[in-house]
Design an enzyme around this catalytic site. Structure first.
Site, PDB file in Angstrom:
ATOM      1  N   ASP A 120      93.628  30.896  68.509  1.00 58.32           N
ATOM      2  CA  ASP A 120      94.796  30.735  67.786  1.00 58.32           C
ATOM      3  C   ASP A 120      94.611  30.476  66.206  1.00 58.32           C
ATOM      4  O   ASP A 120      95.316  29.823  65.654  1.00 58.32           O
ATOM      5  CB  ASP A 120      95.445  29.384  68.557  1.00 58.32           C
ATOM      6  CG  ASP A 120      94.547  28.509  68.652  1.00 58.32           C
ATOM      7  OD1 ASP A 120      93.512  28.381  68.116  1.00 58.32           O
ATOM      8  OD2 ASP A 120      94.692  27.631  69.564  1.00 58.32           O
ATOM      9  N   GLU A 178      91.674  33.602  75.850  1.00 58.88           N
ATOM     10  CA  GLU A 178      92.089  32.400  75.727  1.00 58.88           C
ATOM     11  C   GLU A 178      93.592  32.215  75.474  1.00 58.88           C
ATOM     12  O   GLU A 178      94.023  31.344  74.477  1.00 58.88           O
ATOM     13  CB  GLU A 178      91.387  31.569  74.721  1.00 58.88           C
ATOM     14  CG  GLU A 178      91.377  29.952  74.910  1.00 58.88           C
ATOM     15  CD  GLU A 178      90.622  29.203  73.893  1.00 58.88           C
ATOM     16  OE1 GLU A 178      90.961  29.441  72.677  1.00 58.88           O
ATOM     17  OE2 GLU A 178      89.643  28.677  74.245  1.00 58.88           O
ATOM     18  N   GLU A 182      98.243  26.092  64.897  1.00 58.02           N
ATOM     19  CA  GLU A 182      97.612  26.886  66.022  1.00 58.02           C
ATOM     20  C   GLU A 182      98.521  27.089  67.093  1.00 58.02           C
ATOM     21  O   GLU A 182      98.598  28.014  67.644  1.00 58.02           O
ATOM     22  CB  GLU A 182      96.425  26.279  66.740  1.00 58.02           C
ATOM     23  CG  GLU A 182      95.029  26.193  65.788  1.00 58.02           C
ATOM     24  CD  GLU A 182      95.100  25.376  64.655  1.00 58.02           C
ATOM     25  OE1 GLU A 182      95.957  24.356  64.658  1.00 58.02           O
ATOM     26  OE2 GLU A 182      94.169  25.004  63.727  1.00 58.02           O
ATOM     27  N   HIS A 236      88.393  17.539  62.896  1.00 59.34           N
ATOM     28  CA  HIS A 236      88.588  18.704  61.715  1.00 59.34           C
ATOM     29  C   HIS A 236      90.185  18.811  61.762  1.00 59.34           C
ATOM     30  O   HIS A 236      90.510  19.866  61.056  1.00 59.34           O
ATOM     31  CB  HIS A 236      87.702  19.929  62.032  1.00 59.34           C
ATOM     32  CG  HIS A 236      88.088  20.601  63.058  1.00 59.34           C
ATOM     33  ND1 HIS A 236      89.385  21.668  63.107  1.00 59.34           N
ATOM     34  CD2 HIS A 236      87.711  21.032  64.394  1.00 59.34           C
ATOM     35  CE1 HIS A 236      89.454  22.341  64.028  1.00 59.34           C
ATOM     36  NE2 HIS A 236      88.486  21.663  65.086  1.00 59.34           N
ATOM     37  N   ARG A 282      93.712  19.725  61.058  1.00 58.87           N
ATOM     38  CA  ARG A 282      94.750  19.728  59.971  1.00 58.87           C
ATOM     39  C   ARG A 282      95.802  18.945  60.122  1.00 58.87           C
ATOM     40  O   ARG A 282      96.011  18.025  59.035  1.00 58.87           O
ATOM     41  CB  ARG A 282      95.248  21.053  59.620  1.00 58.87           C
ATOM     42  CG  ARG A 282      94.697  21.976  58.620  1.00 58.87           C
ATOM     43  CD  ARG A 282      95.385  23.428  58.644  1.00 58.87           C
ATOM     44  NE  ARG A 282      94.179  24.404  58.256  1.00 58.87           N
ATOM     45  CZ  ARG A 282      94.247  25.092  57.144  1.00 58.87           C
ATOM     46  NH1 ARG A 282      94.936  24.471  56.110  1.00 58.87           N
ATOM     47  NH2 ARG A 282      93.343  25.827  56.786  1.00 58.87           N
ATOM     48  N   HIS A 284      82.351  18.913  59.695  1.00 55.90           N
ATOM     49  CA  HIS A 284      82.973  19.940  59.285  1.00 55.90           C
ATOM     50  C   HIS A 284      83.001  20.265  57.712  1.00 55.90           C
ATOM     51  O   HIS A 284      82.812  19.172  56.954  1.00 55.90           O
ATOM     52  CB  HIS A 284      84.540  19.970  59.691  1.00 55.90           C
ATOM     53  CG  HIS A 284      85.206  21.324  59.792  1.00 55.90           C
ATOM     54  ND1 HIS A 284      85.674  21.889  58.590  1.00 55.90           N
ATOM     55  CD2 HIS A 284      85.505  22.016  60.695  1.00 55.90           C
ATOM     56  CE1 HIS A 284      86.074  22.838  58.829  1.00 55.90           C
ATOM     57  NE2 HIS A 284      86.152  23.188  59.976  1.00 55.90           N
TER      58      HIS A 284
HETATM   59  C1  UD1 Z   1      89.944  26.454  61.518  1.00 57.71           C
HETATM   60  C2  UD1 Z   1      91.227  27.232  62.638  1.00 57.71           C
HETATM   61  C3  UD1 Z   1      91.179  26.190  63.568  1.00 57.71           C
HETATM   62  C4  UD1 Z   1      89.909  25.957  64.266  1.00 57.71           C
HETATM   63  C5  UD1 Z   1      88.740  25.669  63.058  1.00 57.71           C
HETATM   64  C6  UD1 Z   1      87.484  25.637  63.666  1.00 57.71           C
HETATM   65  C7  UD1 Z   1      93.098  27.991  61.386  1.00 57.71           C
HETATM   66  C8  UD1 Z   1      94.445  27.829  60.603  1.00 57.71           C
HETATM   67  N1  UD1 Z   1      92.282  26.942  61.663  1.00 57.71           N
HETATM   68  O1  UD1 Z   1      90.345  25.518  60.752  1.00 57.71           O
HETATM   69  O2  UD1 Z   1      92.094  26.709  64.566  1.00 57.71           O
HETATM   70  O3  UD1 Z   1      89.904  25.081  65.171  1.00 57.71           O
HETATM   71  O4  UD1 Z   1      88.747  26.733  62.171  1.00 57.71           O
HETATM   72  O5  UD1 Z   1      86.430  24.925  63.106  1.00 57.71           O
HETATM   73  O6  UD1 Z   1      92.691  29.278  61.511  1.00 57.71           O
HETATM   74  N2  UD1 Z   1      84.549  25.832  54.995  1.00 57.71           N
HETATM   75  C9  UD1 Z   1      83.155  26.091  54.341  1.00 57.71           C
HETATM   76  N3  UD1 Z   1      82.555  26.546  55.049  1.00 57.71           N
HETATM   77  C10 UD1 Z   1      82.813  27.110  56.344  1.00 57.71           C
HETATM   78  C11 UD1 Z   1      83.985  26.812  56.999  1.00 57.71           C
HETATM   79  C12 UD1 Z   1      84.831  25.951  56.231  1.00 57.71           C
HETATM   80  O7  UD1 Z   1      83.204  25.662  53.127  1.00 57.71           O
HETATM   81  O8  UD1 Z   1      81.799  27.706  57.156  1.00 57.71           O
HETATM   82  C13 UD1 Z   1      85.584  24.885  54.188  1.00 57.71           C
HETATM   83  C14 UD1 Z   1      86.531  25.968  53.057  1.00 57.71           C
HETATM   84  O9  UD1 Z   1      86.778  25.076  51.863  1.00 57.71           O
HETATM   85  C15 UD1 Z   1      87.760  26.203  53.780  1.00 57.71           C
HETATM   86  C16 UD1 Z   1      88.006  24.977  54.550  1.00 57.71           C
HETATM   87  O10 UD1 Z   1      86.696  24.393  55.133  1.00 57.71           O
HETATM   88  O11 UD1 Z   1      88.565  26.436  53.056  1.00 57.71           O
HETATM   89  C17 UD1 Z   1      89.043  24.955  55.886  1.00 57.71           C
HETATM   90  O12 UD1 Z   1      88.654  26.370  56.587  1.00 57.71           O
HETATM   91  P1  UD1 Z   1      89.701  26.864  57.562  1.00 57.71           P
HETATM   92  O13 UD1 Z   1      89.192  28.023  58.225  1.00 57.71           O
HETATM   93  O14 UD1 Z   1      90.936  27.153  56.431  1.00 57.71           O
HETATM   94  O15 UD1 Z   1      90.239  25.730  58.545  1.00 57.71           O
HETATM   95  P2  UD1 Z   1      89.425  24.777  59.537  1.00 57.71           P
HETATM   96  O16 UD1 Z   1      90.031  23.507  59.506  1.00 57.71           O
HETATM   97  O17 UD1 Z   1      88.102  25.165  59.569  1.00 57.71           O
HETATM   98  N1  UDP Z   2      79.968  23.111  67.449  1.00 57.89           N
HETATM   99  C1  UDP Z   2      78.698  23.452  66.782  1.00 57.89           C
HETATM  100  N2  UDP Z   2      78.175  22.625  65.994  1.00 57.89           N
HETATM  101  C2  UDP Z   2      78.607  21.576  65.563  1.00 57.89           C
HETATM  102  C3  UDP Z   2      80.035  21.221  65.886  1.00 57.89           C
HETATM  103  C4  UDP Z   2      80.327  22.017  66.803  1.00 57.89           C
HETATM  104  O1  UDP Z   2      78.097  24.571  67.113  1.00 57.89           O
HETATM  105  O2  UDP Z   2      77.929  20.823  64.321  1.00 57.89           O
HETATM  106  C5  UDP Z   2      80.401  24.049  68.442  1.00 57.89           C
HETATM  107  C6  UDP Z   2      80.957  23.410  69.709  1.00 57.89           C
HETATM  108  O3  UDP Z   2      79.999  23.348  70.658  1.00 57.89           O
HETATM  109  C7  UDP Z   2      82.077  24.286  70.177  1.00 57.89           C
HETATM  110  C8  UDP Z   2      82.809  24.701  68.671  1.00 57.89           C
HETATM  111  O4  UDP Z   2      81.746  24.576  67.788  1.00 57.89           O
HETATM  112  O5  UDP Z   2      81.670  25.207  70.883  1.00 57.89           O
HETATM  113  C9  UDP Z   2      84.043  24.094  68.661  1.00 57.89           C
HETATM  114  O6  UDP Z   2      84.347  24.505  66.980  1.00 57.89           O
HETATM  115  P1  UDP Z   2      85.415  23.528  66.272  1.00 57.89           P
HETATM  116  O7  UDP Z   2      85.626  22.299  66.869  1.00 57.89           O
HETATM  117  O8  UDP Z   2      85.097  23.617  64.889  1.00 57.89           O
HETATM  118  O9  UDP Z   2      86.793  24.446  66.581  1.00 57.89           O
HETATM  119  P2  UDP Z   2      87.903  24.343  67.731  1.00 57.89           P
HETATM  120  O10 UDP Z   2      87.128  24.497  69.192  1.00 57.89           O
HETATM  121  O11 UDP Z   2      88.507  22.896  67.689  1.00 57.89           O
HETATM  122  O12 UDP Z   2      88.872  25.309  67.515  1.00 57.89           O
END
Ligand code: UD1
Ligand code: UDP
Length: 371
Positions: free
Chosen positions: A95, A117, A131, A207, A209, A239
């Protein structure tokens, strides 16, 4: 069968890896992996762990990106690739913005979409945000729906998705988890002190939002738990989101039993989960994985779409209130009976064969006819 697979974030990488691997073993399939780069380091870690090399890397991540910018970027960069590759099917997972924008781009080009999923619902579009809206929109855009549980399937049927287009297969995260957890593993040096200590280990991830403004309560609760329990050690692989990091730096106390570390690669994280006593998290994937390892999960959210876990007793919803988090965690630390009931409850999210079932369904599809 030419199948495009779109990945953008860490959980999509983990949950799609088993499917990509299975497709690579079958001559019938020609997978094309497109990485939007919604996540950078956190997804690269996963792709490295599973030896997956994307055919396209769109590199779209921006620091503190906005959802509208990311959506626009995905639509405009993905569309020409889909036109060139002309796949028979696009697979999206979950999502995220990558999954939604990917499904929409494919829909506009009349490329059928398979949703992995599918059917998770809270029916509250503000939780999780965005999501819940993404997953409902993907349901409307997709032609094929793979759900983890029968309850997820029921949600789709009630929304008038034709039942012959929905398959309950389990969650592919369990396929990934079982593959990684069964190997022997040597922890990196910097984690030895944490892993080898005989204290109870509380593993924490945050993490979401929609919880940003309240996340300080989680950090405050953790700080108090450590101060009040001499036998408790906390590990928080944080995160990459800078907004979240700022909150943690303000509200978490400095303590020699609180360890804030960079996101762990998947293999390491899975082995840390095995060592944890309790997990406190707002993650979706961890709610599915930890119970398969018999680790109780306290969910720091107001609502969860993983109701099966609550019913089975593997998860407990604790919300975002400081006192509630402290009370529920303390209960598990001291009440062995409560602990065992949660730890021994059966995980409803799959048996490790979800990707096999998905591949078998895909083999039988007549894609051109069914769009
Ligand atoms: C996203 C997904 C969420 C998912 C999560 C998994 C959306 C709207 N949200 O949220 O559903 O649960 O990923 O973790 O799609 N960033 C880095 N490096 C990375 C990743 C993120 O620097 O490798 C930072 C960046 O500043 C980025 C911010 O995190 O802009 C947010 O990332 P974003 O993908 O927008 O949202 P998540 O909270 O990660
Ligand atoms: N995970 C990981 N390293 C970490 C924290 C989480 O590999 O330091 C894995 C975890 O086992 C799970 C996935 O990341 O499979 C979950 O990701 P996240 O919580 O970012 O996203 P969500 O599942 O909430 O969409």
């Amino acid at each position: 069968m030419r199948i495009a697979v779109i990945v953008g974030t860490r959980p999509e990488g983990i949950k799609l890896a088993p499917i990509i691997h299975r497709m690579n073993q079958e001559p019938l399939f020609k997978p094309v992996v497109i990485n939007t780069g919604q996540h950078l380091e956190m997804l690269d870690q996963v792709l490295t762990t599973f030896f997956i090399k994307a055919d396209y890397q769109l590199k779209l991540m921006r620091n503190t990106q906005t959802l509208e910018q990311l959506t626009a970027d995905i639509l405009t960069t993905l569309t020409p690739i889909l036109k060139t590759e002309a796949p028979d099917l696009l697979i999206v997972q979950g999502d995220t913005t990558t999954a939604f924008a990917g499904a929409y781009a494919a829909f506009l080009l009349k490329i059928p979409v398979a949703h992995i999923e599918a059917g998770l619902r809270t029916y509250n579009c503000n939780s999780p945000f965005p999501e819940e809206m993404n997953r409902q929109l993907i349901t409307r855009l997709a032609s094929y729906h793979f759900t983890a549980t029968d309850a997820n399937k029921k949600n789709l049927i009630e929304e008038r998705v034709p039942s012959e287009r929905v398959w309950t297969v389990g969650n592919t995260v369990i396929d990934a988890l079982l593959q990684v957890s069964s190997t022997s593993y040597e922890f990196p040096q910097e984690l030895h002190k944490i892993i080898e200590s005989d204290e109870q280990l509380l593993l924490v991830t945050t993490h979401r939002r929609e919880s940003f403004e309240q996340m300080w309560k989680v950090y405050r609760a953790i700080s108090r738990l450590v101060e009040e329990n001499k036998q408790l050690r906390v590990l928080l692989p944080i995160h990459k989101n800078p907004l979240l990091r700022k909150q943690a730096s303000i509200h978490l106390i400095q303590h020699d039993r609180i360890h804030v570390v960079e996101p762990l690669d998947y293999e390491c994280f899975v082995h840390v989960m095995k060592r944890a006593y309790v997990i406190l998290t707002d993650s979706g994937g961890i709610q599915e994985e930890a119970p398969a390892l018999n680790i109780p999960v306290l969910v720091i959210r107001e609502q969860t779409e993983r109701q099966e876990g609550i019913t089975a007793g593997t998860l407990r919803l604790v919300g975002l209130n400081v006192e509630d988090i402290i009370e529920e965690t303390t209960k598990l630390l001291y009440d062995r009976r409560e602990y065992e009931i949660m730890a021994q409850a059966l995980n409803p999210y799959g048996d490790g064969n979800a990707s096999e079932r998905i591949i078998n369904v895909l083999k039988g599809l007549n894609l051109k006819q069914n769009f």
